[in-house]
Design a protein around this motif. Structure first.
Motif, PDB file in Angstrom:
ATOM      1  N   ASP A  61     -24.659  31.347  46.137  1.00  0.00           N
ATOM      2  CA  ASP A  61     -23.210  31.520  46.076  1.00  0.00           C
ATOM      3  C   ASP A  61     -22.573  30.265  45.499  1.00  0.00           C
ATOM      4  O   ASP A  61     -23.199  29.206  45.392  1.00  0.00           O
ATOM      5  N   GLN A  62     -21.290  30.402  45.158  1.00  0.00           N
ATOM      6  CA  GLN A  62     -20.556  29.238  44.672  1.00  0.00           C
ATOM      7  C   GLN A  62     -20.359  28.262  45.825  1.00  0.00           C
ATOM      8  O   GLN A  62     -20.637  28.554  46.971  1.00  0.00           O
ATOM      9  N   VAL A  63     -19.857  27.115  45.517  1.00  0.00           N
ATOM     10  CA  VAL A  63     -19.610  26.098  46.537  1.00  0.00           C
ATOM     11  C   VAL A  63     -18.596  26.606  47.552  1.00  0.00           C
ATOM     12  O   VAL A  63     -17.922  27.608  47.348  1.00  0.00           O
ATOM     13  N   ASP A  64     -18.468  25.899  48.665  1.00  0.00           N
ATOM     14  CA  ASP A  64     -17.565  26.329  49.733  1.00  0.00           C
ATOM     15  C   ASP A  64     -16.085  26.179  49.379  1.00  0.00           C
ATOM     16  O   ASP A  64     -15.236  26.749  50.044  1.00  0.00           O
ATOM     17  N   GLN A 123     -14.726  35.393  41.943  1.00  0.00           N
ATOM     18  CA  GLN A 123     -14.738  35.789  43.347  1.00  0.00           C
ATOM     19  C   GLN A 123     -15.549  34.794  44.167  1.00  0.00           C
ATOM     20  O   GLN A 123     -16.413  34.097  43.649  1.00  0.00           O
ATOM     21  N   TRP A 124     -15.321  34.780  45.488  1.00  0.00           N
ATOM     22  CA  TRP A 124     -16.042  33.867  46.389  1.00  0.00           C
ATOM     23  C   TRP A 124     -17.540  34.124  46.372  1.00  0.00           C
ATOM     24  O   TRP A 124     -18.330  33.200  46.374  1.00  0.00           O
ATOM     25  N   GLY A 125     -17.939  35.374  46.374  1.00  0.00           N
ATOM     26  CA  GLY A 125     -19.358  35.705  46.476  1.00  0.00           C
ATOM     27  C   GLY A 125     -20.088  35.748  45.147  1.00  0.00           C
ATOM     28  O   GLY A 125     -21.278  36.052  45.102  1.00  0.00           O
ATOM     29  N   ALA A 126     -19.396  35.466  44.054  1.00  0.00           N
ATOM     30  CA  ALA A 126     -20.038  35.514  42.738  1.00  0.00           C
ATOM     31  C   ALA A 126     -21.049  34.372  42.611  1.00  0.00           C
ATOM     32  O   ALA A 126     -20.795  33.257  43.063  1.00  0.00           O
ATOM     33  N   PRO A 127     -22.211  34.624  42.005  1.00  0.00           N
ATOM     34  CA  PRO A 127     -23.187  33.552  41.864  1.00  0.00           C
ATOM     35  C   PRO A 127     -22.693  32.463  40.912  1.00  0.00           C
ATOM     36  O   PRO A 127     -21.975  32.735  39.954  1.00  0.00           O
ATOM     37  N   ALA A 128     -23.094  31.244  41.205  1.00  0.00           N
ATOM     38  CA  ALA A 128     -22.664  30.116  40.381  1.00  0.00           C
ATOM     39  C   ALA A 128     -23.274  30.188  38.984  1.00  0.00           C
ATOM     40  O   ALA A 128     -22.597  29.959  37.991  1.00  0.00           O
ATOM     41  N   ASN A 129     -24.550  30.508  38.881  1.00  0.00           N
ATOM     42  CA  ASN A 129     -25.231  30.611  37.594  1.00  0.00           C
ATOM     43  C   ASN A 129     -26.220  31.772  37.670  1.00  0.00           C
ATOM     44  O   ASN A 129     -27.326  31.606  38.161  1.00  0.00           O
ATOM     45  N   PRO A 130     -25.852  32.969  37.166  1.00  0.00           N
ATOM     46  CA  PRO A 130     -26.713  34.129  37.357  1.00  0.00           C
ATOM     47  C   PRO A 130     -27.972  34.150  36.490  1.00  0.00           C
ATOM     48  O   PRO A 130     -28.913  34.866  36.806  1.00  0.00           O
ATOM     49  N   ASN A 131     -28.040  33.386  35.403  1.00  0.00           N
ATOM     50  CA  ASN A 131     -29.211  33.349  34.518  1.00  0.00           C
ATOM     51  C   ASN A 131     -29.636  34.742  34.073  1.00  0.00           C
ATOM     52  O   ASN A 131     -30.806  35.106  34.136  1.00  0.00           O
ATOM     53  N   LEU A 132     -28.697  35.546  33.585  1.00  0.00           N
ATOM     54  CA  LEU A 132     -29.000  36.926  33.233  1.00  0.00           C
ATOM     55  C   LEU A 132     -29.969  37.048  32.060  1.00  0.00           C
ATOM     56  O   LEU A 132     -30.835  37.922  32.068  1.00  0.00           O
ATOM     57  N   LYS A 133     -29.855  36.189  31.060  1.00  0.00           N
ATOM     58  CA  LYS A 133     -30.763  36.274  29.909  1.00  0.00           C
ATOM     59  C   LYS A 133     -32.201  36.062  30.352  1.00  0.00           C
ATOM     60  O   LYS A 133     -33.106  36.821  29.965  1.00  0.00           O
TER      61      LYS A 133
END
Length: 90
Positions: free
Chosen positions: A30-33, A41-51
């Motif tokens: 998750d992103q930082v606090d 959004q709060w719950g969005a990942p900081a770096n999803p690395n989709l590629k």
């Protein structure tokens, strides 16, 4: 050959989607606090690395697909024949 080209592609695409949903949560944080200031959004990942995850999904799916096709072609798990005489006429 018990599998046609359409069936081979359908098996690969189904395998790809299943493997994608298994790989997506790997390494997620998750992103930082602190509250997000960039509109995310709060719950969005900081770096999803989709590629990286799509590339990993592609080669893992290719290996699983090859195993499935090999099992069907060797006859370990044969595909049953469809009795066309019992199908309704069109």
């Amino acid at each position: 050959m018990p599998l046609g080209p359409f069936t081979l592609v359908a098996i690969y695409l189904t395998t790809w989607w299943i493997v994608l949903f298994m790989i997506l949560p790997i390494g997620m944080r998750d992103q930082v606090d602190a509250p997000p200031t960039d509109g995310s959004q709060w719950g969005a990942p900081a770096n999803p690395n989709l590629k990286k995850k799509f590339i990993t999904t592609t080669w893992v799916s290719a290996i699983i697909w090859a195993i499935i096709v090999g099992v069907v072609w060797t006859g370990i798990m044969p595909i049953p024949e469809i009795d066309t005489s019992r199908l309704p006429a069109l």
